[in-house]
Design an enzyme around this catalytic site. Structure first.
Site, PDB file in Angstrom:
ATOM      1  N   LYS A  80      53.334  51.178  49.264  1.00 21.48           N
ATOM      2  CA  LYS A  80      52.968  52.054  48.143  1.00 21.48           C
ATOM      3  C   LYS A  80      52.156  53.247  48.636  1.00 21.48           C
ATOM      4  CE  LYS A  80      49.342  48.837  46.594  1.00 21.48           C
ATOM      5  NZ  LYS A  80      49.756  47.807  47.551  1.00 21.48           N
ATOM      6  N   CYS A 169      36.310  42.441  38.364  1.00 24.90           N
ATOM      7  CA  CYS A 169      36.970  42.254  39.653  1.00 24.90           C
ATOM      8  C   CYS A 169      36.015  41.843  40.753  1.00 24.90           C
ATOM      9  CB  CYS A 169      37.782  43.504  39.942  1.00 24.90           C
ATOM     10  SG  CYS A 169      37.567  44.395  41.425  1.00 24.90           S
ATOM     11  N   MET A 170      34.816  42.384  40.797  1.00 24.35           N
ATOM     12  CA  MET A 170      33.958  42.105  41.945  1.00 24.35           C
ATOM     13  C   MET A 170      32.641  41.449  41.577  1.00 24.35           C
ATOM     14  SD  MET A 170      35.607  43.624  44.252  1.00 24.35           S
ATOM     15  CE  MET A 170      34.337  43.041  45.323  1.00 24.35           C
ATOM     16  N   MET A 340      40.229  37.875  44.213  1.00 23.89           N
ATOM     17  CA  MET A 340      40.127  37.559  42.791  1.00 23.89           C
ATOM     18  C   MET A 340      40.277  36.073  42.468  1.00 23.89           C
ATOM     19  SD  MET A 340      39.191  40.181  41.745  1.00 23.89           S
ATOM     20  CE  MET A 340      38.878  41.393  42.987  1.00 23.89           C
TER      21      MET A 340
END
Ligand code: SF4
Ligand code: SF4
Ligand code: SF4
Ligand code: SF4
Ligand code: SF4
Lengths: 769, 273, 158
Positions: A80, A169-170, A340
């Site tokens: 990507k 997320c973190m 995650m």
């Protein structure tokens, strides 16, 4: 047919897998022999790996990218990343501000947009006080932008209702680091990959989510025969290239990690010397306050967590757990990676602590190759959110909202009246949107992120965002997105190389991204917009003097210099990272205390021997290792006694399957960018649900059949992909696709410590649609 | 327009022709979901039976000889059209074949709306037909694609399916082919295709049994020699002269015309046995 | 000038025989739920009406619905196991494949229906085709992000 050797190599099919081992990968110097005017050093826009790359510009257009061979990624990028130029002129780029009027979008000028926004915010503040407005930031904004927003909301306005998507997320990893070591952020770096002998990967599908880091690990596997242990309920590509696979029922990994500690203690594989010098033990007392205990008590605590119990609870064979524990403890250097799978959990902090425990127990830490390493999802979640403190409980550079001294420090640094910063942590992501849905927050500004697709239990919050009586501003590069479609005002944002700023990725590496081309249409950088908004809003509130004094900046460099100064007296100290140095170097890792401190900065923290310049400053007596982030415990790290607990929503009779979501390599997050690239859409065109062949057979489902997945919160119909990847009882759905909002099904139960929701585990039912 | 449907047999036949078209359309819109009814006029699957075009199957057998796959349901399906032809003559051509339907429509438009005269009538001797059929079989055996260029019903049904699928390159190719044939047939020599060239038609014609369904001109009732039947015959035959039996495909148009004119005691009629 | 290599539907007998056997009835094309099968026209008028697959547009997803409806033995009616299909063999162009260029891609691997058998990812994270297992369905060719595809299914020769 004639077939010369080159032709044969080029179109190789006849080769077996075995014969290709040893194929030397040529470095991708001339990846594409494209014709460009010049190559400009920058960083990938997507994941938290933070690959350095060069942007090829020709005639004011970005035409190509190639990996930066002098950066940590040594020239590798993923697919990507390779198609990055195509996101810049996608047809749905937002080119001018638009306001929703009677359900229709109307183009307006920047002037009108800013005035509208300022009047709405000012009105709310005047009427309901500063806590009636909020800001939702992003781990993709540049650090300077996040810093400004933080200063505006926490400093100038005095509300802590400013949170960022890293909360989704973190947050667990951050709190995990803080509880175990006193301060956030990993101590190691990607450089440790070259020294580690054993990799312990848990809750991360690196091959899809952090492909370039995984590529470096695989390179070591071929060269040095390192051991790779992967704990994952799915047989991903990461697992398929591992030496040992711990396969378990999602949510039961706390049992496995405690059992590993049990084995390590029982077989006396722990590092007595290290524990004596650098570790304290703690547990949560009955009043939920941390309480110090000793090693014996820890041993007693572990007694119950036998591998047998772990096997029974998690379904992972005990031999494998024992093997993993032995490899972990006895290898020369063990490096663990997680992402995650551990963070997005109701016991996210605990499970983070448990991984840190293993490292502390065995002393696999603060040496080259030995470190616990949390992978980041977003390119600037570390540098821009955790470090800058754009979370509702943080202030810049490791300071806490709830800490009087830290508040006072920041008030003085920013030049605010005493007591301006509110002492109570504000609303966290999910709560922020809940209050917005309830109408308590009147105005919300969402920058550079897509909560309309990424929040858990989505339906509920989407309804709230669509409310007519509240004011939602969305700064987005693309419109409509699943968030901007609900907004009242959308502001066109400059994207990636259309603006300049700094990214700080997983390993504390700060990297500079230059502006390479002009923003599309009337798009502006979020930096410019936040700055203008801050000045106008303060003026509207009758505090024109503050507007001048607090926001005097002309360029992003001015802000950067203030940030450097702000970090100076903290363990984050990156005073030495001047803009000029960042432009020249291929990323630098803090601490970098002085301007002549050699690049690339500090590869390993908490160890004087391997180069942490701050050990001497904070703990002069230390010989080598010192966890100086935690002076309260005598500069020692903490091993936490964390009892094993299952997920919030385990599978049961009515919902017998566990739904887990995750990434595909081709797409990134909510797909606003990657889904504009036809090549990537070809490779991953639509959402699907992975089902184990055994389950599929029982339910009579074949690949391609439409399957209805139902949870307690909603249901969705997806085509099935029957493949031996998820374990029986688990189904997997990628979360990228805006047309199939899988997050509608996902539980919004969250970790009480980090406030991070449990995206990864929801009970569902599946049937043929 | 009314003329196109006038008469008992004509009306029924039109319904059959339109029904065939709709039937195939229905098959093509459902073919992904069922395998009971599938196929084209080359071969049509009816439950387990694969009905096949006799010419296609004969060339298939000739091409593959010993290697041919003698699937029992295909062999059965090969015999069905022959049996029908044996008993009822070339009813396939007149009541089912889409090419004939298309031709009749165009021919009707040409003669009734534009009032264009056709018309070079053409007759071929029975012997020359046999020679041509033998040649066509040989060509079909040695040049595998040959049958697919000259069998119009098959081609039209494939075309219909490609229209449903929007596969335009094929559509263009086959349309050109069909238009070429139509042009020859309409303006050059009337019905040269069906009477002389179409191998399937020839085989079906040869398979018919003398005692099967046919149209006769009764001698005991007087014919007024108005020749309207012959004028209306879609094949351009001359039933009023009673010499039509060789090529007649039992469409019944002449019977309808005669009846419509004379109400009763008309000499033209169907006969079985 | 004309296309000569065609990827035939699953279960097809070898090419020289297929040309003779297939009665071009189109049933395989009609049953295919993915519309993978197209018929030859301009590509090569000699093969007029013969069914084939353009993998880059629509590969064969191996649902195995077409072989049983074939009346002529051109497709093996008895074939039901997708693993036994042999339409062709995928070949990777190492000069353009992202994985071999130092970028990381695995689209072909993840989508191969003979998962982790026909295509393997080596320890260097390079895809390799295992000829023995590759059925030639063309899914890999279809999903490859490189233009033109860096992995192409070569139809079987006789
Ligand atoms: S691994 Fe991440 S940072 Fe690197 S190129 Fe891919 S998306 Fe970009
Ligand atoms: S079903 Fe068989 S005979 Fe018919 S077109 Fe397909 S391959 Fe040819
Ligand atoms: S197996 Fe299925 S997908 Fe493949 S060509 Fe046949 S019908 Fe189409
Ligand atoms: S390698 Fe390609 S052609 Fe071969 S089976 Fe896999 S997807 Fe199909
Ligand atoms: S999909 Fe294409 S580019 Fe990607 S690994 Fe496979 S062959 Fe290479």
């Amino acid at each position: 047919m004639k077939c010369d050797r080159r032709e044969f190599l080029k179109w190789s099919a006849a080769l077996t897998a075995a014969s290709v081992v040893g194929f030397e990968l040529s470095l991708p110097e001339n990846l594409q022999a494209v014709d460009v005017d010049k190559w400009i050093k920058s960083v990938c826009r997507y994941c938290g790996a933070g690959c350095g790359l060069y942007i090829g510009v020709k005639g004011g257009k970005v035409v190509a990218v190639k990996g930066d061979d002098k950066n940590w990624n040594r020239g590798y990028i993923c697919v990507k990343g390779s198609y990055l130029p195509k996101i810049l002129d996608a047809p749905d780029r937002l080119k001018y501000p638009m306001v929703r009027e009677g359900g229709k979008w109307k183009r307006i000028t920047w002037e009108e947009a800013m005035n509208l926004m300022v009047s709405k915010f000012a009105e709310a503040i005047k009427k309901y006080g500063p806590h009636s407005v909020g800001f939702y930031g992003s781990g993709q904004s540049y650090s300077e932008e996040s810093y400004l927003a933080n200063k505006l909301f926490k400093g100038a306005l005095g509300t802590n209702n400013i949170d960022g998507n890293p909360r989704l997320c973190m947050a667990s990893a951050a709190v995990g680091y803080v509880t175990s070591f006193g301060k956030d952020e990993p101590m190691g770096s990607y450089d440790d990959i070259y020294y580690a002998d054993c990799f312990f990967i848990i809750g991360s599908n690196m091959s899809e989510a952090h492909p370039v880091i995984f590529r470096l690990i695989m390179e070591q596997k071929r060269k040095r025969k390192v051991k790779i242990i992967v704990a994952d309920p799915r047989k991903t590509l990461t697992v398929r290239n591992a030496d040992l696979h711990l396969d378990f029922i999602p949510g039961m990994d706390l049992y496995i990690l405690n059992a590993m500690a049990h084995v390590i203690v029982k077989e006396k594989l722990y590092n007595k010397d290290f524990i004596d010098k650098h570790v304290v033990f703690k547990k949560l007392g009955p009043d939920n306050k941390p309480q110090k205990v000793n090693f014996e008590e820890y041993v007693k605590f572990l007694e119950e967590y036998t591998p047998e119990l772990a096997e029974q609870k998690s379904g992972c064979p005990k031999e494998k757990i024992i093997q993993a524990a032995r490899w972990f403890a006895t290898s020369k250097a063990t490096m663990s990676f997680w992402c995650m799978g551990l963070n997005q959990r109701t016991k996210g902090v605990w499970v983070n602590n448990l991984v840190n425990n293993l490292h502390l127990l065995t002393g696999q830490i603060c040496r080259p190759g030995a470190t616990p390493f949390s992978l980041t999802g977003q390119p600037n979640a570390c540098g821009g959110i955790r470090d800058v403190g754009l979370l509702s409980h943080l202030l810049p550079y490791g300071r806490l909202v709830a800490n009087d001294q830290h508040r006072a420090e920041m008030e003085e640094f920013w030049g605010l009246p005493k007591g301006r910063i509110h002492p109570k942590p504000g609303l966290t992501a999910v709560e922020l949107f809940r209050k917005f849905a309830e109408g308590e927050i009147k105005c919300l500004w969402v920058v550079c992120t897509n909560p309309g697709q990424s929040l858990p239990n989505l339906e509920k919050y989407r309804k709230g965002m669509a409310r007519e009586d509240t004011f939602l501003v969305v700064s987005e590069a693309y419109h409509p997105s699943r968030t901007s479609e609900l907004a009242d005002l959308v502001l066109p944002a400059a994207l990636w190389c259309e603006k300049e700023g700094t990214y700080g990725q997983s390993e504390r590496r700060y990297q500079y991204l230059p502006q390479v081309i002009k923003p599309l249409g009337e798009a502006k950088s979020d930096f410019e917009v936040i700055l203008t908004f801050a000045r106008k809003l303060l003026t509207a509130l009758g505090r024109a003097d503050e507007a001048k004094r607090l926001f005097p900046y002309k360029t992003t460099e001015d802000v950067w210099n203030e940030m450097r100064a702000c970090s100076r007296n903290t363990v984050y100290n990156f005073w030495g990272m001047t803009r000029a140095r960042l432009i020249k170097e291929h990323g630098m890792l803090w601490p970098v205390p002085t301007e002549d401190y050699p690049a690339p900065g500090t590869l390993r923290r908490y160890t004087a021997k391997y180069g942490d310049p701050l050990v001497k400053k904070y703990d002069p007596k230390a010989e080598d290792i010192s966890f100086y982030g935690n002076p309260a415990d005598g500069n020692r790290a903490v091993i936490w006694l964390r009892p094993a607990v299952g997920p919030a929503e385990p599978a049961d009779k009515d919902y017998p399957f566990i739904l887990t979501t995750g990434r595909l390599i081709e797409h990134w997050h909510t797909g606003t960018m990657t889904m504009k690239v036809p090549e990537l859409m070809r490779a991953a065109p639509r959402a699907f649900v992975e089902i184990n062949p055994k389950d599929a057979q029982k339910l009579g489902i074949k690949t391609g059949d439409m399957v209805r997945i139902t949870s307690r919160r909603g249901s969705i119909v997806l085509p099935a992909k029957v493949v031996d990847i998820p374990r029986p009882g688990v189904v997997f759905v990628p979360f990228h696709y805006p047309d199939k909002l899988i997050n509608i099904l996902v539980t919004d139960a969250f970790d009480p410590m980090s406030k991070q929701p449990e995206f990864k585990i929801s009970a569902v039912r599946i049937e043929k649609a | 327009m009314k003329d196109f449907f006038k008469g008992k047999f004509t009306l029924t036949r039109r319904l059959f022709q339109i029904g065939t078209f709709l039937f195939f359309l229905a098959v093509y819109y459902t073919s992904h979901k069922q395998s009971f009814l599938l196929g084209t006029f080359y071969s049509f699957k009816l439950g387990p039976i694969h009905i096949v075009d006799p010419f296609i199957y004969l060339t298939y057998l000739g091409r593959n000889l010993l290697k041919a796959d003698l699937f029992v349901w295909t062999v059965t399906g090969f015999l069905i059209p022959l049996l029908i032809a044996f008993l009822f003559g070339r009813v396939f051509c007149s009541w089912i074949c889409p090419y004939n339907f298309l031709y009749e429509i165009l021919d009707f438009l040409k003669t009734h709306l534009f009032r264009k005269k056709p018309l070079i009538y053409f007759e071929a001797s029975p012997k020359s037909k046999k020679v041509w059929l033998a040649l066509a079989l040989a060509l079909g055996i040695f040049i595998p694609p040959f049958p697919y260029y000259i069998l119009m019903p098959g081609l039209l049904s494939v075309l219909l399916h490609q229209l449903v699928l929007h596969l335009y390159s094929f559509i263009l190719f086959s349309l050109l082919l069909i238009l070429m044939v139509l042009f020859v047939d309409l303006f050059f020599k009337k019905r040269i295709w069906c009477k002389f060239i179409c191998p399937t038609g020839l085989i079906l014609g040869m398979a018919r049994w003398k005692g099967g369904l046919r149209i006769i001109k009764r001698k005991d009732l007087t014919c007024k020699e108005c020749a309207l039947c012959s004028f209306e015959c879609p094949l351009g035959l001359t039933p009023h002269l009673g010499n039509h039996l060789e090529d007649c495909y039992n469409c019944g148009r002449c019977v309808d015309i005669c009846k419509g004119l004379r109400k009763k005691e008309n000499p033209l009629d169907f006969k079985f046995l | 000038m004309f296309k000569t290599k065609f990827l035939r539907p699953p279960g097809a007998v070898k090419e020289s025989e297929f040309v003779k056997k297939c009665i071009r009835c189109g049933k395989c094309q009609q049953i295919c739920p993915y519309n993978s099968i197209v018929l030859t026209s301009w590509e090569n008028p000699f093969y007029f009406g013969l069914p084939y697959i353009i993998a880059r547009k629509k590969p064969c997803y191996l649902c195995m619905k077409c072989p049983p409806v074939c009346p002529s033995g051109a497709l093996d009616r008895t074939l039901v196991d997708k693993n036994k299909v042999k339409m062709g063999i995928a070949r990777i162009n190492r000069d353009t494949c992202w994985a071999y260029q130092g970028s990381f891609c695995r689209a072909c691997f993840m989508n191969c229906p003979i998962f982790d058998k026909a295509l393997k990812m080596t320890d260097e994270l390079l895809p390799v085709v295992i000829e023995k297992y590759c059925v030639g369905c063309g899914i890999c060719e279809n999903v490859c992000p490189v233009e033109p595809s860096a992995i192409i299914v070569e139809p079987l020769k006789d």
